[in-house]
Each structure stands twice: as structure tokens, then as C-alpha cells.
Design a protein around this motif. Structure first.
Motif, PDB file in Angstrom:
ATOM      1  N   UNK A 355      17.321 -55.048  -8.578  1.00 42.05           N
ATOM      2  CA  UNK A 355      16.357 -55.562  -9.551  1.00 42.05           C
ATOM      3  C   UNK A 355      15.207 -56.266  -8.850  1.00 42.05           C
ATOM      4  N   UNK A 356      15.536 -57.049  -7.813  1.00 44.02           N
ATOM      5  CA  UNK A 356      14.491 -57.730  -7.029  1.00 44.02           C
ATOM      6  C   UNK A 356      13.550 -56.714  -6.384  1.00 44.02           C
ATOM      7  N   UNK A 357      14.111 -55.587  -5.948  1.00 44.61           N
ATOM      8  CA  UNK A 357      13.324 -54.556  -5.272  1.00 44.61           C
ATOM      9  C   UNK A 357      12.719 -53.553  -6.261  1.00 44.61           C
ATOM     10  N   UNK A 358      12.875 -53.835  -7.562  1.00 44.95           N
ATOM     11  CA  UNK A 358      12.326 -52.965  -8.605  1.00 44.95           C
ATOM     12  C   UNK A 358      12.898 -51.548  -8.526  1.00 44.95           C
ATOM     13  N   UNK A 359      14.184 -51.465  -8.259  1.00 46.80           N
ATOM     14  CA  UNK A 359      14.897 -50.185  -8.225  1.00 46.80           C
ATOM     15  C   UNK A 359      15.731 -50.081  -9.500  1.00 46.80           C
ATOM     16  N   UNK A 360      15.678 -48.952 -10.161  1.00 45.95           N
ATOM     17  CA  UNK A 360      16.400 -48.758 -11.414  1.00 45.95           C
ATOM     18  C   UNK A 360      17.922 -48.796 -11.183  1.00 45.95           C
ATOM     19  N   UNK A 361      18.662 -48.858 -12.279  1.00 46.34           N
ATOM     20  CA  UNK A 361      20.116 -48.962 -12.210  1.00 46.34           C
ATOM     21  C   UNK A 361      20.728 -47.649 -11.724  1.00 46.34           C
ATOM     22  N   UNK A 362      21.985 -47.735 -11.316  1.00 48.10           N
ATOM     23  CA  UNK A 362      22.723 -46.545 -10.908  1.00 48.10           C
ATOM     24  C   UNK A 362      22.809 -45.554 -12.068  1.00 48.10           C
ATOM     25  N   UNK A 363      22.801 -44.269 -11.750  1.00 50.61           N
ATOM     26  CA  UNK A 363      22.996 -43.264 -12.795  1.00 50.61           C
ATOM     27  C   UNK A 363      24.465 -43.140 -13.175  1.00 50.61           C
ATOM     28  N   UNK A 364      25.349 -43.492 -12.254  1.00 50.77           N
ATOM     29  CA  UNK A 364      26.788 -43.451 -12.537  1.00 50.77           C
ATOM     30  C   UNK A 364      27.511 -44.308 -11.509  1.00 50.77           C
ATOM     31  N   UNK A 365      28.546 -45.019 -11.954  1.00 45.80           N
ATOM     32  CA  UNK A 365      29.399 -45.765 -11.027  1.00 45.80           C
ATOM     33  C   UNK A 365      30.852 -45.426 -11.323  1.00 45.80           C
ATOM     34  N   UNK A 366      31.702 -45.685 -10.346  1.00 47.20           N
ATOM     35  CA  UNK A 366      33.128 -45.370 -10.511  1.00 47.20           C
ATOM     36  C   UNK A 366      33.963 -46.386  -9.747  1.00 47.20           C
ATOM     37  N   UNK A 367      34.982 -46.902 -10.426  1.00 49.90           N
ATOM     38  CA  UNK A 367      36.004 -47.724  -9.778  1.00 49.90           C
ATOM     39  C   UNK A 367      37.360 -47.140 -10.146  1.00 49.90           C
ATOM     40  N   UNK A 368      38.143 -46.793  -9.164  1.00 47.43           N
ATOM     41  CA  UNK A 368      39.506 -46.311  -9.388  1.00 47.43           C
ATOM     42  C   UNK A 368      40.443 -47.123  -8.503  1.00 47.43           C
TER      43      UNK A 368
END
Length: 597
Positions: A355-368
Motif C-alpha cells: 500500500x505504501x508503494x502504491x501496489x494493488x492487492x494480490x490477485x489470489x492468496x493461499x494458506x494450507x
């Protein structure tokens, strides 16, 4: 004309063991052919990137350096023909490298190349044609992101190369079973309208195309061969002129060839068993009979064939951003909670920096949380594990975002809950997300050629245009009648069945084979689409199709949209559905005590 031929299967993927070829050559196996399968969809994109960097690359180099170079003299001495799709996206360069080795070793072997599958140069015209994805009906991807475009060719061009005197035939993309079928076509003189023969030869190829998976590898009853994994024998098929065949394994080797191992492999990575569509024939395996003749000797018969289709399947791979992830272990009380908390923290920290670097959010994340039933949709509430593996991963269109996530996943290491551990190694790096786009192209649009010598003109191969396959004409097997019993007891499906699962793109198939014909009606009656859906509700986003194979007392389930994109496009720990069969074997099934004996 030969009455039978013996074909050894020496490779099931790019990376298979170098022991396969010497094992098949050194144990009096009396082979006529050895075939090699190296290519998967992701492999083509990897090889395409290699060719883009160096025009002399783009093929499976270990086939040349670790297989041909070390074994060519024996191959020549035993007069064994070699058929391989190791050519990848540059079969001519692969063939030239082999010719150099032949020259250095002063051998008299002829090398031929089959070309025409690589359609990358036709990219512009393909995109003008507005092809649709054959499974999802999606539009073509961004043309600038395409890495490879390859048609799945058939067996007749390979057979033609053998007819022209080749000892070694190198191809680019062909269907996996084509190298085996080509050996049969050449040896027996089969024609394009010998559909049942072509189906039988294709099935022989399907049985050995994954190497040791038909001789004890990936087998439900793995404990039968647990002390022989390191010596497992590579498969051999002895094919008769009528296309029935025997499956064996290399002499003096470990492993097992049984009804179970062969049946599992027959159902591996197939969809509709009555419409298994290949370039040379449409196969129906529903009435195939599998019989144990003696130890490590299984006879297979009954494949049915229909006319070849009028299209080739084409596999296009393209880049779609970047992904990254890693594995870490947590040990102790509440290990799973610790792992989940740390995984969540990784993404919270990463998003703050992004957010500080003005980069958009991840398109997908995964935790298993591996070890905490993360692969099971139906969970055991009493299950407690004090050691787990955290798998975290993400996708993003910007490589910088993945780099931030990977860096912070390590940078948070001193803020972690207690019990974090792991085998030391380098920090992981971002990698491209490679997606698959499959479509059908008229056979008449693909020019297939055979090059028999480095300095001669290519010979164009005339391929029949085929015909449109009408799937509605298939007569489906009826459901077996179940005799209801009163003395029922719930047992795991494992008790009465074998299982094997695999992938095709974003689809997974699960083949279930009755251990005894008496269990087949029970499996068909109780193992419904609804039951299967409940076992995979965590992942399943599409539909389920169910197919019966009464010939070998089996059922095949095809699950659509269940792999998170599948292969390298997926963030799943099991992006190819390899464990799905094992998950389903946990399902409880009511069986009469009388049948259980």
C-alpha cells in the motif's frame, strides 16, 4: 509381418530416472522398441523460454546427454528402435545433437524428425480465427503473452519415419501414446480405418506412458512394493497383431504388475472412457478386460475404436503474472493455530508495504496447513497434530509484489509464534504463472512433415482429415443391479476398491476399481456424484461427471474446475489432484458382512 512386438516404456515425464534405459537393455528383455514420453503442458512453456534464449535449445537435453550418449552402442547392438517426443519445441536441434553423438561413437544409426506440431509461427492467423477455449469457451489470451502453441500429433507420421528407415525418431508434441501406437502401425501394417487395432495400440501406449506407474508406482496397495521402490521395473508391453497385449516389467527388477496396477493406470488422467479422443482414433475402454495370467503378467483386451476426429487438440501456454510461496514447519501444542497466525501475518505485513508503494492487492492468496487435514473437505473433529507444515503462496501481476511477500515471510521470522523450524535453503524467488489455453484446430490446417536426414527435404505426410465424432451415439452401460442385504457394515472404500487420480488442465479425474467384481454394484450404488462432491466441497467449483467401465468393474469421476486453475497456474499444494484418489478411499461404504467374507 510380425506376430507380436515388445515395447519398453522408459520415461513418463521430463526428469524420469536415468536407470530406465539400461534396465530395459541389460536384462534380456528382447525389446523391439523403447519409447519415451517427456512432455507436459508446462514443459512446453519451459522449453519455449529456453529456445528464446538460445536457438539451439528447446528440447529435453538430458535425453541426449544422459540417455542416448550413454546407451547408444547397446541400442545399436540390440537393434532396438527409439521413439521419443524429447524434441519439445526444437526437435530438429535434438536430432542434430544425437547425430553428433552417433558420429562420435562411429555408429550406423539413422535419425528422423517429425515436425509440424509447433504452431507458434502461425500465431497471428490463429488469433485472427478467434478460437474459443474448448472447455470453458473463454476468448484467446493476450497475444503478446503467449509462450508456446503446439498441436497434439498422432502416430502415423512416426510410423512413416520408421518406414523410411529411421532407427531413432524424434518428435515435438504428440499425444503420449503415439510413440507406442506408431511402433504397432509400422510393425503390423495397421491402416487408418483399423479402428479397434488403433484403439488397442493406443491403450498399450497409455499403460506404459507413465513408466513405473503401471508396475507398482503410485499404487493403492503400495505396501506390497514398499521395499522395492528403488528397484521398480519399467513396463513392457508385448502387443499382438490383433492389438491385444500383455503388460510385463523388466526382468530382474522390483515392483508388481497386477490387475490393480494396470487398471489404475488405465483410468489415470482420462475423462470419458467411451470417448477418449486421440488424433488417430476415438477409443472406448469401457469393456476392456484385464486378466492376471501369472505373476507380473497381465493380459489386456477389448478396446474399441471409432474413426479419427477431424481436429487436432492444440495446447497454448501463456504467462499471466507471477506467483511465489514457501513451506515452513511448526511444532508443539496448537501447531496449526500458530501456522495459521503466521501465514495471516505474512500477508498483512506484505499488504502494508504494498500500500505504501502504491501496489494493488494480490490477485489470489493461499494458506494450507499440511498435517491439519487441509486437503480434506470432510474433517475429523478429533484430529490433533502437534507438527504441521505451513504452505503460503500468492499471485500478482507485478513481480515486485511477490518479491515483497517472499522477503517479508522471512523478515517476520523473529516475530513468529514459537515452534517455527525448517530445512535451511535459499529464499524462494517469484516465478511466472503459466496458464493453459486448449482449443481444436482442423487437421487440414496443420502441415506435418518427416525429415529423415539433416540435408534432405522434408516429406509431407498425408493425414486423413477424419470426421466429426458424435458423442450422442454412444450407448452407455447400464447400472449394475444391487442385491440389498440386511447385514450391512460401514467400511472404508479402500477395503473394496483401488483408486488413482490425476489432472487435465483444471479438471481432475478419480478412477475407482472394484477389488472383486462382487463389489462393483455396491460402488456404483453408493458412490454417487453427491458423495464425491461432499468429499471435495472445499475445492470443487464445477460439476461432476460419472462414467461406468463394466469391463474392468470400475467407475471414473471427472471433476470440473477443482484444481484452482491446475498445474503452474494453481497455488494449491496438490495442483494436479494426485491425492484425490487417496482422499476418496477414506469414504465409508455400507457392505454386507457376507460379501466381506
Amino acid at each position: 509381418m510380425n506376430k507380436s512386438i515388445r515395447i519398453g516404456g522408459a520415461s513418463g515425464f521430463w526428469g524420469d530416472s536415468v536407470i530406465s534405459t539400461p534396465q530395459l537393455l541389460n536384462n534380456d528383455n528382447n525389446l523391439d522398441f523403447i519409447v519415451y514420453d517427456y512432455l507436459a503442458e508446462i514443459t512446453m512453456s519451459i522449453l519455449a523460454r529456453a529456445r528464446a534464449k538460445d536457438a539451439s535449445l528447446g528440447y529435453a537435453t538430458d535425453f541426449v546427454n544422459s540417455v542416448m550418449k550413454l546407451n547408444l552402442r547397446q541400442i545399436a547392438d540390440q537393434n532396438v528402435k527409439i521413439l521419443s517426443n524429447a524434441g519439445g519445441v526444437n526437435p530438429e536441434a535434438c536430432a542434430e545433437a544425437i547425430r553428433e553423438i552417433i558420429k562420435d561413437q562411429n555408429l550406423n544409426l539413422k535419425v528422423a524428425v517429425v515436425v509440424g506440431d509447433d504452431l507458434l509461427e502461425n500465431k497471428s492467423s490463429i488469433f485472427k480465427s478467434n478460437f474459443k477455449e474448448m472447455f470453458t469457451n473463454e476468448d484467446l489470451p493476450d497475444q503478446s503473452k503467449v509462450a508456446s502453441i503446439n498441436a497434439y500429433l498422432g502416430a502415423f507420421p512416426i510410423a512413416k519415419a520408421l518406414e523410411l528407415g529411421a532407427d531413432i525418431v524424434i518428435t515435438g508434441r504428440c499425444v503420449d501414446s503415439a510413440v507406442t501406437l506408431a511402433a504397432c502401425i509400422h510393425s503390423f501394417g495397421w491402416k487408418e480405418d483399423n479402428w479397434n487395432y488403433l484403439a488397442g495400440g493406443s491403450l498399450a501406449g497409455h499403460i506404459i506412458e507413465c513408466g513405473t506407474q503401471s508396475t507398482g508406482g503410485n499404487f493403492t496397495d503400495w505396501e506390497l512394493v514398499s521395499d522395492q521402490i528403488d528397484t521398480m521395473g519399467y513396463p513392457i508391453v508385448e502387443v499382438l497383431e490383433n492389438s491385444n497385449f500383455t503388460c510385463l516389467k523388466s526382468n530382474n527388477s522390483g515392483g508388481l504388475v497386477s490387475i490393480g496396477t494396470v487398471s489404475e493406470q488405465m483410468l489415470y488422467e482420462i475423462g470419458d472412457p467411451q470417448a477418449y479422443i486421440l488424433p488417430d482414433v476415438v477409443c472406448d475402454f469401457s469393456e476392456v478386460k484385464i486378466k492376471q495370467v501369472e505373476k507380473d503378467n497381465v493380459f489386456i483386451s477389448g478396446a474399441i475404436g471409432y474413426p479419427a476426429p477431424n481436429t487436432y487438440k492444440v495446447s497454448m501456454t501463456y504467462s499471466d503474472g507471477f506467483r511465489g510461496g514457501h513451506l515452513m514447519s511448526f511444532v508443539g501444542i496448537d501447531a496449526a493455530k500458530k501456522a495459521k497466525a503466521y501465514g495471516d501475518a505474512i500477508f498483512k505485513r506484505s499488504r502494508t508495504i504494498m500500500k505504501i508503494m502504491n501496489i494493488s492487492d494480490f490477485t489470489e492468496t493461499s494458506i494450507e496447513i499440511i498435517g491439519n487435514q487441509s486437503q480434506y473437505s470432510k474433517k475429523n473433529d478429533n484430529y490433533i497434530n502437534r507438527e504441521v507444515i505451513l504452505k503460503y503462496a500468492a499471485k500478482h501481476e507485478d513481480i515486485k509484489a511477490i518479491g515483497i511477500m517472499l522477503k517479508e515471510s522471512i523478515g517476520l521470522g523473529l516475530s513468529t509464534p514459537p515452534g517455527l523450524s525448517g530445512f535451511a535453503g535459499a529464499r524462494p524467488k517469484p516465478s511466472p504463472v503459466i496458464r493453459l489455453f486448449s482449443f481444436l484446430i482442423p487437421k487440414s490446417d496443420v502441415n506435418v512433415e518427416v525429415i529423415t536426414d539433416a540435408n534432405t527435404d522434408a516429406e509431407t505426410i498425408n493425414i486423413s482429415n477424419g470426421e466429426l465424432f458424435n458423442i450422442k451415439k454412444i450407448i452407455r452401460p447400464s447400472e449394475p443391479k444391487l442385491n440389498h442385504e440386511d447385514d450391512l457394515v460401514d467400511v472404508p472404500l479402500l477395503k473394496i476398491a483401488y483408486a488413482r487420480s490425476g489432472d487435465k488442465g483444471n479438471k481432475a479425474n478419480i478412477g475407482i476399481i472394484a477389488r472383486d467384481p462382487k463389489f462393483y454394484p455396491i460402488i456404483c450404488n453408493y458412490l454417487t456424484n453427491k458423495v464425491v462432491a461432499e468429499n471435495f466441497s472445499l475445492f470443487l467449483e464445477g460439476s461432476i461427471e460419472r462414467y461406468l467401465l463394466p469391463g474392468c468393474f470400475a467407475v471414473n469421476f471427472l471433476l470440473d474446475d477443482v484444481l484452482g486453475g491446475g498445474g503452474p497456474a494453481s497455488l494449491r499444494n496438490d495442483p494436479q489432484g494426485k491425492a484425490y484418489g487417496q482422499i476418496l478411499l477414506d469414504q465409508m461404504i455400507p457392505v454386507s458382512k457376507k460379501l466381506l467374507g
